[in-house]
Scaffold this active site. Structure first.
Site, PDB file in Angstrom:
ATOM      1  N   ARG A 104      -3.664  -5.012   6.715  1.00 10.48           N
ATOM      2  CA  ARG A 104      -4.830  -5.632   7.359  1.00 10.48           C
ATOM      3  C   ARG A 104      -6.080  -4.733   7.321  1.00 10.48           C
ATOM      4  O   ARG A 104      -7.164  -5.193   7.665  1.00 10.48           O
ATOM      5  CB  ARG A 104      -4.505  -6.004   8.808  1.00 10.48           C
ATOM      6  CG  ARG A 104      -3.516  -7.166   8.919  1.00 10.48           C
ATOM      7  CD  ARG A 104      -3.331  -7.621  10.345  1.00 10.48           C
ATOM      8  NE  ARG A 104      -2.567  -8.844  10.441  1.00 10.48           N
ATOM      9  CZ  ARG A 104      -1.275  -8.927  10.805  1.00 10.48           C
ATOM     10  NH1 ARG A 104      -0.607  -7.834  11.098  1.00 10.48           N
ATOM     11  NH2 ARG A 104      -0.664 -10.094  10.868  1.00 10.48           N
ATOM     12  N   HIS A 141       0.859  -1.189   0.000  1.00  8.78           N
ATOM     13  CA  HIS A 141       0.000   0.000   0.000  1.00  8.78           C
ATOM     14  C   HIS A 141       0.897   1.242   0.000  1.00  8.78           C
ATOM     15  O   HIS A 141       2.137   1.118  -0.085  1.00  8.78           O
ATOM     16  CB  HIS A 141      -0.956  -0.020   1.200  1.00  8.78           C
ATOM     17  CG  HIS A 141      -0.267  -0.281   2.513  1.00  8.78           C
ATOM     18  ND1 HIS A 141       0.661   0.570   3.049  1.00  8.78           N
ATOM     19  CD2 HIS A 141      -0.351  -1.319   3.380  1.00  8.78           C
ATOM     20  CE1 HIS A 141       1.100   0.096   4.193  1.00  8.78           C
ATOM     21  NE2 HIS A 141       0.514  -1.067   4.420  1.00  8.78           N
ATOM     22  N   LYS A 188       7.663   3.601  11.044  1.00  5.06           N
ATOM     23  CA  LYS A 188       7.516   3.860  12.474  1.00  5.06           C
ATOM     24  C   LYS A 188       6.212   3.296  13.024  1.00  5.06           C
ATOM     25  O   LYS A 188       6.005   3.282  14.223  1.00  5.06           O
ATOM     26  CB  LYS A 188       7.549   5.368  12.732  1.00  5.06           C
ATOM     27  CG  LYS A 188       8.920   5.990  12.667  1.00  5.06           C
ATOM     28  CD  LYS A 188       8.758   7.465  13.007  1.00  5.06           C
ATOM     29  CE  LYS A 188      10.074   8.161  13.165  1.00  5.06           C
ATOM     30  NZ  LYS A 188       9.850   9.596  13.455  1.00  5.06           N
ATOM     31  N   HIS A 239       4.037   1.251   2.221  1.00  2.70           N
ATOM     32  CA  HIS A 239       5.215   0.578   1.651  1.00  2.70           C
ATOM     33  C   HIS A 239       5.839   1.449   0.563  1.00  2.70           C
ATOM     34  O   HIS A 239       7.047   1.562   0.459  1.00  2.70           O
ATOM     35  CB  HIS A 239       4.812  -0.756   1.000  1.00  2.70           C
ATOM     36  CG  HIS A 239       4.263  -1.762   1.954  1.00  2.70           C
ATOM     37  ND1 HIS A 239       2.943  -2.174   1.929  1.00  2.70           N
ATOM     38  CD2 HIS A 239       4.851  -2.463   2.950  1.00  2.70           C
ATOM     39  CE1 HIS A 239       2.758  -3.078   2.864  1.00  2.70           C
ATOM     40  NE2 HIS A 239       3.880  -3.270   3.502  1.00  2.70           N
TER      41      HIS A 239
END
Ligand code: PAF
Length: 274
Positions: free
Chosen positions: A184, A31, A145, A34
Site C-alpha cells: 500500500r 516488494h 512480523k 515479500h
C-alpha cells in the site's frame, strides 16, 4: 516455474515435489518484504510454493479491495527469478463456494487493535490462510512480523487445529529511511512518504526510551504520539505482550509496540518487538 490457476493443476504440480515444501502466501504487488520471505523459504526447503490471491473475505466494506494494487506480470517475473517452483494464482471461484464454513478469530487476541478497527478482517484472513496452508502441503510457511497480530493468530490457528505446518516469523523489511515496506506504500506521494516516516520514528524513539530505562507504557506512548503528529490520524499506539494483552510496563523479551495511522490515502501499520 509452473503457474497454476486451479486446485486440480496445483495438486498435479505438487505430485513431483518430494521433500520439504516452503510456502509464502501473498496478495501480490510483491516488494522486497515479500522477497525476503521467498528467499528464506527457498533456502530452508527443497521446494518453494508461492500464492498470489487478493482474498476478498478479509477486506471490509469500503476498504480497497477493488483498487488493491495488482501487478501480475511483474510478480510472475519476480517469482521466476527467485526460484519459485509453483506459483499458485487462483480465481475467487476456485477458492470459495457460495455457502462456506467459517473460522472465527479468537475472542480476545482477535478483537483488539486490528481486530477492533477492522471487524471481520481476521476471520477472512484465517479462512483463506487455512485453505492455502492445506492446499500448499507446506512443511513451513513464512509470514512477516509487520502483520504481528495476523502472525500471532495464524500461529494460534495452527496450534488449535493441530495443523502439521511450521509457521516461520520473518523480520520486517524497511526502506533506507526506515519505512516498513508494504504494497500500500505505492499510494503515498512524496510528501506523504516523508510524513509516513513518523511511524518508524515513533518506534525508534520508544526503543531509545526503553534502552534508557523507561518502562512505563503511558510515558512511552505519550512520546510516541508526539512524534506521530506528522501522520494525518493515529488509530492506535499500543504496547502489549506477545499474547496481545495490554501492558502497564514494558517486559523486555515479551513486548510488542504497535502503531496504526492514516497518512494520505493508506492506513499504515508498523511495530517493534522488544
Ligand atoms: O498478509 C497478507 O498478505 C495476507 O493477509 C495473506 C496472509 C496472504 C492472506 O490473504
Amino acid at each position: 516455474m509452473v503457474i497454476v490457476r486451479t486446485i486440480e493443476e496445483l495438486q498435479e504440480a505438487k505430485k513431483v515435489l518430494l521433500g520439504s515444501i516452503g510456502f509464502v502466501p501473498t496478495m501480490g504487488a510483491l516488494h522486497h518484504g515479500h522477497l525476503s520471505l521467498i528467499r528464506q523459504a527457498r533456502k530452508e526447503n527443497e521446494h518453494l510454493v508461492v500464492s498470489i490471491f487478493v482474498n476478498p473475505t478479509q477486506f471490509l466494506e469500503g476498504e480497497d479491495l477493488d483498487s488493491y494494487p495488482r501487478k501480475d506480470e511483474a510478480d510472475i517475473k519476480i517469482c521466476e527469478l527467485a526460484g519459485v517452483d509453483i506459483l499458485f494464482m487462483p480465481t475467487i471461484d476456485q477458492m470459495y463456494e457460495r455457502d462456506e464454513l467459517c473460522i472465527g478469530a479468537p475472542a480476545i487476541k482477535g478483537y483488539v487493535l486490528e481486530g477492533e478497527k477492522r471487524p471481520g478482517h481476521f476471520d477472512g484472513m484465517l479462512q483463506v490462510v487455512m485453505k492455502l496452508l492445506n492446499l500448499s502441503g507446506a512443511s513451513r510457511a513464512y509470514f512477516g512480523k509487520k502483520d504481528a497480530q495476523q502472525l500471532a493468530l495464524i500461529m494460534q490457528m495452527v496450534k488449535n487445529y493441530f495443523m502439521d505446518v511450521e509457521i516461520i516469523p520473518c523480520e520486517i523489511v524497511r526502506d533506507d529511511n526506515g519505512l516498513a515496506l508494504s504494497s500500500r506504500n505505492i499510494y503515498l506521494d512524496a510528501d506523504e512518504k516523508q510524513r509516513a516516516l513518523a511511524l518508524s520514528r515513533s518506534l525508534k524513539r520508544a526503543t531509545k526510551l526503553v534502552m534508557a530505562g523507561e518502562l512505563n507504557v503511558e510515558a512511552i506512548k505519550k512520546v510516541m504520539l508526539n512524534v506521530l503528529k506528522d501522520a494525518d490520524e493515529v488509530e492506535y499506539v499500543a504496547i502489549v505482550d506477545r499474547e496481545f494483552n495490554a501492558l502497564k510496563e514494558v517486559e523486555i523479551g515479551n513486548t510488542i509496540i504497535l502503531v496504526a495511522a492514516w497518512v494520505g490515502k493508506p492506513r499504515l501499520i508498523d511495530n517493534l518487538w522488544i
